[in-house]
Write a protein that holds these residues in place. Sequence first.
Motif, PDB file in Angstrom:
ATOM      1  N   GLY A 163       0.809  -1.206   0.000  1.00 28.97           N
ATOM      2  CA  GLY A 163       0.000   0.000   0.000  1.00 28.97           C
ATOM      3  C   GLY A 163       0.845   1.260   0.000  1.00 28.97           C
ATOM      4  O   GLY A 163       0.522   2.249  -0.663  1.00 28.97           O
ATOM      5  N   ALA A 164       1.955   1.228   0.756  1.00 33.60           N
ATOM      6  CA  ALA A 164       2.853   2.384   0.795  1.00 33.60           C
ATOM      7  C   ALA A 164       3.460   2.642  -0.576  1.00 33.60           C
ATOM      8  O   ALA A 164       3.592   3.793  -1.011  1.00 33.60           O
ATOM      9  N   PHE A 165       3.800   1.579  -1.276  1.00 37.67           N
ATOM     10  CA  PHE A 165       4.375   1.708  -2.608  1.00 37.67           C
ATOM     11  C   PHE A 165       3.365   2.314  -3.575  1.00 37.67           C
ATOM     12  O   PHE A 165       3.680   3.237  -4.347  1.00 37.67           O
ATOM     13  N   ARG A 166       2.131   1.821  -3.515  1.00 37.98           N
ATOM     14  CA  ARG A 166       1.077   2.356  -4.401  1.00 37.98           C
ATOM     15  C   ARG A 166       0.820   3.832  -4.102  1.00 37.98           C
ATOM     16  O   ARG A 166       0.622   4.637  -5.018  1.00 37.98           O
ATOM     17  N   ALA A 167       0.800   4.187  -2.821  1.00 38.15           N
ATOM     18  CA  ALA A 167       0.535   5.585  -2.454  1.00 38.15           C
ATOM     19  C   ALA A 167       1.633   6.499  -2.997  1.00 38.15           C
ATOM     20  O   ALA A 167       1.347   7.584  -3.522  1.00 38.15           O
ATOM     21  N   ARG A 168       2.898   6.073  -2.901  1.00 41.18           N
ATOM     22  CA  ARG A 168       3.986   6.909  -3.427  1.00 41.18           C
ATOM     23  C   ARG A 168       3.922   7.003  -4.943  1.00 41.18           C
ATOM     24  O   ARG A 168       4.164   8.066  -5.523  1.00 41.18           O
ATOM     25  N   ARG A 169       3.598   5.906  -5.595  1.00 42.41           N
ATOM     26  CA  ARG A 169       3.499   5.943  -7.053  1.00 42.41           C
ATOM     27  C   ARG A 169       2.395   6.902  -7.492  1.00 42.41           C
ATOM     28  O   ARG A 169       2.557   7.657  -8.457  1.00 42.41           O
ATOM     29  N   ALA A 170       1.275   6.883  -6.773  1.00 41.23           N
ATOM     30  CA  ALA A 170       0.182   7.805  -7.107  1.00 41.23           C
ATOM     31  C   ALA A 170       0.601   9.246  -6.852  1.00 41.23           C
ATOM     32  O   ALA A 170       0.298  10.151  -7.646  1.00 41.23           O
ATOM     33  N   GLY A 171       1.314   9.488  -5.744  1.00 41.42           N
ATOM     34  CA  GLY A 171       1.774  10.836  -5.449  1.00 41.42           C
ATOM     35  C   GLY A 171       2.779  11.329  -6.472  1.00 41.42           C
ATOM     36  O   GLY A 171       2.743  12.499  -6.881  1.00 41.42           O
ATOM     37  N   VAL A 172       3.674  10.445  -6.924  1.00 40.59           N
ATOM     38  CA  VAL A 172       4.657  10.826  -7.933  1.00 40.59           C
ATOM     39  C   VAL A 172       3.965  11.158  -9.254  1.00 40.59           C
ATOM     40  O   VAL A 172       4.349  12.110  -9.949  1.00 40.59           O
ATOM     41  N   ALA A 173       2.924  10.392  -9.595  1.00 35.45           N
ATOM     42  CA  ALA A 173       2.192  10.673 -10.834  1.00 35.45           C
ATOM     43  C   ALA A 173       1.541  12.054 -10.787  1.00 35.45           C
ATOM     44  O   ALA A 173       1.536  12.788 -11.782  1.00 35.45           O
ATOM     45  N   PHE A 226      12.011  10.818 -12.940  1.00 34.34           N
ATOM     46  CA  PHE A 226      11.517  11.912 -12.101  1.00 34.34           C
ATOM     47  C   PHE A 226      11.301  11.443 -10.663  1.00 34.34           C
ATOM     48  O   PHE A 226      11.600  12.170  -9.701  1.00 34.34           O
ATOM     49  N   GLU A 227      10.820  10.226 -10.503  1.00 34.77           N
ATOM     50  CA  GLU A 227      10.634   9.657  -9.169  1.00 34.77           C
ATOM     51  C   GLU A 227      11.958   9.645  -8.399  1.00 34.77           C
ATOM     52  O   GLU A 227      11.999   9.938  -7.199  1.00 34.77           O
ATOM     53  N   GLN A 228      13.055   9.346  -9.108  1.00 30.38           N
ATOM     54  CA  GLN A 228      14.360   9.349  -8.462  1.00 30.38           C
ATOM     55  C   GLN A 228      14.778  10.762  -8.051  1.00 30.38           C
ATOM     56  O   GLN A 228      15.430  10.953  -7.017  1.00 30.38           O
ATOM     57  N   PHE A 229      14.407  11.742  -8.833  1.00 29.68           N
ATOM     58  CA  PHE A 229      14.674  13.133  -8.473  1.00 29.68           C
ATOM     59  C   PHE A 229      13.991  13.489  -7.161  1.00 29.68           C
ATOM     60  O   PHE A 229      14.604  14.078  -6.256  1.00 29.68           O
ATOM     61  N   LEU A 230      12.720  13.122  -7.034  1.00 30.17           N
ATOM     62  CA  LEU A 230      11.985  13.438  -5.803  1.00 30.17           C
ATOM     63  C   LEU A 230      12.580  12.692  -4.613  1.00 30.17           C
ATOM     64  O   LEU A 230      12.741  13.266  -3.521  1.00 30.17           O
ATOM     65  N   ALA A 231      12.908  11.411  -4.808  1.00 25.56           N
ATOM     66  CA  ALA A 231      13.453  10.620  -3.710  1.00 25.56           C
ATOM     67  C   ALA A 231      14.789  11.184  -3.250  1.00 25.56           C
ATOM     68  O   ALA A 231      15.048  11.330  -2.044  1.00 25.56           O
ATOM     69  N   ARG A 232      15.646  11.508  -4.200  1.00 25.37           N
ATOM     70  CA  ARG A 232      16.967  12.030  -3.829  1.00 25.37           C
ATOM     71  C   ARG A 232      16.847  13.398  -3.164  1.00 25.37           C
ATOM     72  O   ARG A 232      17.574  13.717  -2.212  1.00 25.37           O
ATOM     73  N   TRP A 271      17.977   3.275 -16.164  1.00 26.01           N
ATOM     74  CA  TRP A 271      16.966   2.939 -15.158  1.00 26.01           C
ATOM     75  C   TRP A 271      15.568   3.168 -15.709  1.00 26.01           C
ATOM     76  O   TRP A 271      14.689   2.308 -15.580  1.00 26.01           O
ATOM     77  N   GLY A 272      15.339   4.311 -16.325  1.00 26.16           N
ATOM     78  CA  GLY A 272      14.024   4.579 -16.892  1.00 26.16           C
ATOM     79  C   GLY A 272      13.656   3.574 -17.964  1.00 26.16           C
ATOM     80  O   GLY A 272      12.510   3.089 -18.018  1.00 26.16           O
ATOM     81  N   VAL A 273      14.610   3.231 -18.829  1.00 27.97           N
ATOM     82  CA  VAL A 273      14.355   2.261 -19.900  1.00 27.97           C
ATOM     83  C   VAL A 273      14.012   0.901 -19.302  1.00 27.97           C
ATOM     84  O   VAL A 273      13.042   0.248 -19.717  1.00 27.97           O
ATOM     85  N   PHE A 274      14.791   0.452 -18.328  1.00 30.67           N
ATOM     86  CA  PHE A 274      14.568  -0.864 -17.722  1.00 30.67           C
ATOM     87  C   PHE A 274      13.179  -0.968 -17.102  1.00 30.67           C
ATOM     88  O   PHE A 274      12.439  -1.926 -17.350  1.00 30.67           O
TER      89      PHE A 274
END
Length: 494
Positions: A107-117, A191-197, A146-149
């Motif tokens: 659930g935590a993973f889904r919530a972050r993915r939705a927030g990143v979107a 972009f997700e990596q930008f936010l995380a970093r 990473w993005g391609v993979f």
Amino acid sequence: MFLERRRGVLLHFTSLPGPYGAGDLGPVARSVAEGMAAQGWTIWQMLPLNYPNPAMGFSPYASYGALPLNPTVISLDDLAEEGWIPGEELRNLQVRLPDPWRADLQGAFRARRAGVALAFQALKRGHMRDRYLEFRQREWEWLEGWGVFMALKDSLGGSHWVHWPERFRSLERALAHWDEGLEEGAELYRFEQFLARRQLDRFRAHCEALGVRLLGDMPIYVAHDGMDPWACPYLFELDGEGNPVEVAGVPPDYFSETGQRWGNPLYRWEAMGEDRYLWWRVRLRKALEWFHAVRLDHFRGFAGYWAIPAEEMTAVRGRWRPGPGEALFDALVEDLGGDPSGEGPSLPIVAEDLGVITQDVTRLRLRYRLPGMRVLQFAFSGGDDNPHLPFNHEGLGLAYTGTHDNDTTLGWWLSASAEERRGLFRYVGRPLTAEEAVREMVRLALNSPSRWRIVPLQDLMLLGSRHRMNTPSSREGNWVFRAMRVELDGLLGG
């Protein structure tokens, strides 16, 4: 740094409380760091921060890549504060927890993915675009792949890369046959990596200002189903189809008649040595941008490692092969500008030297003056030469009650052998109740001659086996321990 006397807490960020399924590195983490500093806890040890594989139970030790960050570090509250997502969206991203002591990592993973979107839409409108483009350019060497993979993995149903169409089975081939229709998905992962970093940098700076040092964790091996073997197959023991020839593990011992077959692909150390271990140098430099020091898991594998034929289902029929030894660590010292002749460690590395350790492993550790680990749960059986007994601890070392792979100290005590109980009784000079035993173990750890002393949060909270972080060789119920805010506040002032 290792010469300073410090005490610390072992607490992975996902174990922090919060409304989004699991903890992150946002306001609660910063508040806990403040409370730790106020009470003299100046080391915060975490598990690996790499991007986890959901199919492996979100284990921090089974990731899709050596460099990408786990998106769960992203604080949705901080995204809202910075204008990335509308504040009214936060309620929709909250995750209901049936058990407040257990995180919902899915659930935590889904919530972050939705927030990143949602934040990605703000980026398209120009929000902080210059900062993102700067990050993208700085990290492009690994970020492009990473993005391609990940975009390919999503488009192919999450399947293992060895089962992908031939034209996609390496980064080089994938770029030659790239489908521009997948580019937005790839850019979302970058972009997700930008936010995380960005959030990790803010958290580290906050800890530094408080005098709290971050101790991280680096697994020795990476997963087969990950970016690294896919992008750099020549660095791994793979056949022409991309499958491992031999895999990692440890041989049979007192604890297991068949040993442990981990299944990670092994390195082609000779190939890695041709560019003076560039892959390792980049990996360690990146880890030290995240943390102040790093625990290097399975240190004995750098002296010699157990290689198991890939077709074997157990670790019995493996063989010992020589590791890179001094050649690798000389390259790391040179790359990081370490001092090979000073009194302290030549590298900001903790050597995880638990288990059956041979003299060549100890020589390698001492050659670079790396602190080792001593665990009190291993101390009270055997004779007086047991290295885990407090009076045998080294000053240049780390003392623990237990690690993330151990039961909690209360759980250990309740299942301890008569010999172990007698050993602790003799050491402290009196019989103990279960609660007293835990408190004595914490006291012994904190008074160890080792300069760094680490206690898992569960032991400070006197929690039992239900709250242990991980049970090795078990794939159910791991990594989900979650602290309650009221207890956390009382112990650490968070």
